[in-house]
Design a protein around this motif. Sequence first.
Motif, PDB file in Angstrom:
ATOM      1  N   SER A  87       0.867  -1.339  -0.082  1.00  0.00           N
ATOM      2  CA  SER A  87      -0.175   0.201   0.068  1.00  0.00           C
ATOM      3  C   SER A  87       0.514   1.292  -0.229  1.00  0.00           C
ATOM      4  CB  SER A  87      -1.128   0.305   1.822  1.00  0.00           C
ATOM      5  OG  SER A  87      -1.819   1.027   1.419  1.00  0.00           O
ATOM      6  N   SER A  88       0.673   2.436  -1.142  1.00  0.00           N
ATOM      7  CA  SER A  88       1.257   3.500  -0.979  1.00  0.00           C
ATOM      8  C   SER A  88       1.092   4.815   0.179  1.00  0.00           C
ATOM      9  CB  SER A  88       0.758   3.988  -2.287  1.00  0.00           C
ATOM     10  OG  SER A  88      -0.463   4.425  -2.176  1.00  0.00           O
ATOM     11  N   VAL A  89       0.138   4.364   1.014  1.00  0.00           N
ATOM     12  CA  VAL A  89       0.396   4.676   2.112  1.00  0.00           C
ATOM     13  C   VAL A  89       1.057   4.419   3.455  1.00  0.00           C
ATOM     14  CG1 VAL A  89      -1.424   3.437   2.967  1.00  0.00           C
ATOM     15  CG2 VAL A  89      -1.649   6.583   3.956  1.00  0.00           C
ATOM     16  N   ASN A  90       0.880   3.212   3.518  1.00  0.00           N
ATOM     17  CA  ASN A  90       1.639   2.310   4.500  1.00  0.00           C
ATOM     18  C   ASN A  90       3.131   2.727   4.140  1.00  0.00           C
ATOM     19  OD1 ASN A  90      -0.271   1.139   6.073  1.00  0.00           O
ATOM     20  ND2 ASN A  90      -0.389   0.489   4.297  1.00  0.00           N
ATOM     21  N   GLN A  91       4.038   2.725   3.070  1.00  0.00           N
ATOM     22  CA  GLN A  91       5.180   3.481   2.500  1.00  0.00           C
ATOM     23  C   GLN A  91       4.626   4.736   3.439  1.00  0.00           C
ATOM     24  OE1 GLN A  91       6.393   2.320  -1.625  1.00  0.00           O
ATOM     25  NE2 GLN A  91       5.359   0.579  -1.478  1.00  0.00           N
ATOM     26  N   PHE A  92       4.284   6.042   2.786  1.00  0.00           N
ATOM     27  CA  PHE A  92       5.128   6.984   3.327  1.00  0.00           C
ATOM     28  C   PHE A  92       4.601   6.907   4.626  1.00  0.00           C
ATOM     29  CE2 PHE A  92       2.889   8.445  -0.868  1.00  0.00           C
ATOM     30  CZ  PHE A  92       3.838   9.187  -0.930  1.00  0.00           C
ATOM     31  N   LEU A  93       4.186   6.509   5.491  1.00  0.00           N
ATOM     32  CA  LEU A  93       3.672   5.808   7.306  1.00  0.00           C
ATOM     33  C   LEU A  93       5.235   5.364   7.536  1.00  0.00           C
ATOM     34  CD1 LEU A  93      -0.107   4.766   8.117  1.00  0.00           C
ATOM     35  CD2 LEU A  93       1.135   7.126   8.225  1.00  0.00           C
ATOM     36  N   LEU A  94       5.399   4.674   6.916  1.00  0.00           N
ATOM     37  CA  LEU A  94       6.732   3.832   6.794  1.00  0.00           C
ATOM     38  C   LEU A  94       7.545   5.084   6.831  1.00  0.00           C
ATOM     39  CD1 LEU A  94       8.674   1.292   7.327  1.00  0.00           C
ATOM     40  CD2 LEU A  94       9.094   1.511   5.317  1.00  0.00           C
ATOM     41  N   VAL A 150      -1.754  14.160  -0.365  1.00  0.00           N
ATOM     42  CA  VAL A 150      -1.900  14.531  -1.440  1.00  0.00           C
ATOM     43  C   VAL A 150      -2.043  12.798  -1.949  1.00  0.00           C
ATOM     44  CG1 VAL A 150      -1.318  14.926  -3.491  1.00  0.00           C
ATOM     45  CG2 VAL A 150      -0.128  16.529  -1.818  1.00  0.00           C
ATOM     46  N   GLU A 151      -1.800  12.267  -0.850  1.00  0.00           N
ATOM     47  CA  GLU A 151      -1.541  10.344  -1.404  1.00  0.00           C
ATOM     48  C   GLU A 151      -2.909  10.445  -1.306  1.00  0.00           C
ATOM     49  OE1 GLU A 151      -2.058   6.396  -1.161  1.00  0.00           O
ATOM     50  OE2 GLU A 151      -2.383   8.008   0.347  1.00  0.00           O
ATOM     51  N   ARG A 152      -3.659  10.581  -0.161  1.00  0.00           N
ATOM     52  CA  ARG A 152      -5.067  10.438   0.520  1.00  0.00           C
ATOM     53  C   ARG A 152      -6.300  11.287  -0.328  1.00  0.00           C
ATOM     54  NH1 ARG A 152      -6.446   5.923   1.773  1.00  0.00           N
ATOM     55  NH2 ARG A 152      -5.028   5.438   0.631  1.00  0.00           N
ATOM     56  N   PHE A 153      -5.848  11.858  -0.439  1.00  0.00           N
ATOM     57  CA  PHE A 153      -6.916  12.994  -1.314  1.00  0.00           C
ATOM     58  C   PHE A 153      -6.786  12.657  -2.984  1.00  0.00           C
ATOM     59  CE2 PHE A 153      -7.587  16.483  -4.188  1.00  0.00           C
ATOM     60  CZ  PHE A 153      -8.838  17.106  -4.444  1.00  0.00           C
TER      61      PHE A 153
END
Length: 396
Positions: A87-94, A150-153
């Motif tokens: 998941s892309s959002v998890n990579q940002f959270l990492l 931005v990713e979530r938007f």
Amino acid sequence: MIADPANMTSVIEKSVEVLNSGNITNLIEQTTTVMSVLASEPSCFSCHPKLYFIVFGLVFMIIICSGVIGNVFIIFVIIMDRKLMSSSVNQFLLNLAIADLGNLIFCSPDAILVLIDRGWLLPSFACHFLRFLQEYFLYASVLLQMAIGVERFLAICSPMRMQRFSTKTTFQISVLGGVWCVAACFASPYFLYQGIVFHKFYFCFWKGISHKTRTYFKYCELIVLYAIPLVFLTTLYTIMCRVLWGKEGANHNIANHSQQEAILKLRRSVVKMLIISMLLYFLCYTPIQVIFVMEKVLDHSVQLPQWLRLLLNVLSVMSSSTNPIVYIICCRHFRLRLHDAAAALSACCCWLFPSFAKSEYECVDETMTTKLSRSPYVSFRSSRRQNSRANLSTLL
């Protein structure tokens, strides 16, 4: 140590200027100068320096240790789970957890030096690297929060476009690489213009740069670290909340209604988690930024006790420790992994210290419990837990 009355005004002005950097990186200079001025005032901490050391020592230790453990836990959970890594959002959270972890680690030496109150005791080369790394991870943390917004938007308001972007691994790598590179550029002045200066003690302070240039740079920090992220993220999350909790949230073209409800519920929980994380960041940094605006922009002198100013800097450090707590509270997956880690730690304690565990209750494993118990609810609970983990959805 009491300051010389002839130099008291200049010492106070220099201390206030150093404090307004907005981070713990400059606490050493501020603490030594302001404490010398306020030493003659009747206060609990000045009369009892041991109490001062114990209180703030415990506060720093709790915040830094809990933040380091929490961010390491988040990093370990995401890396060890392939579904989360996809998941892309998890990579940002990492990456956000890595930035918060780095900020806490490299703020620890300054916290110790503040409590010792003897100036800069580390090698001179550490001044450049510590200041740079502290600001580097702080900038990266802010920019990553904007990237997550931005990713979530895009995922919520423009799912087709986000799906086209998310299929390209190079897109995510370029965004993350750009965030870390921009953070390094913003933090580079701390590496170039921080050096050792002497004022009764050795300090790590601005060197080789004019006061006017430093003031302009602090204005840029106010805009980049606070004003722009506040307006930008507030706007994005307001639009996302209108989509998810409004009529548009139920208009996704998904054939299965139950699947549609599950996705909508999951997206709402993720947005709630990110909004709480954003609010905590701005709550932690707002007091220091308000003081800076009042003193520099409005030209109004703010007289605060030294312990209160130090407490405000502690609050800014705490922003890097709150994200793991928010993730664990809001995300079911992290809660289950925390429960598993606690169970593993308990089993390890039972193995290392069998005398404490065998006083009244025995430490037995799950297979032994299933064999000894005839109740059908034991196996029912076990199978339900396994099914919930198998069907656990990752962050969208």
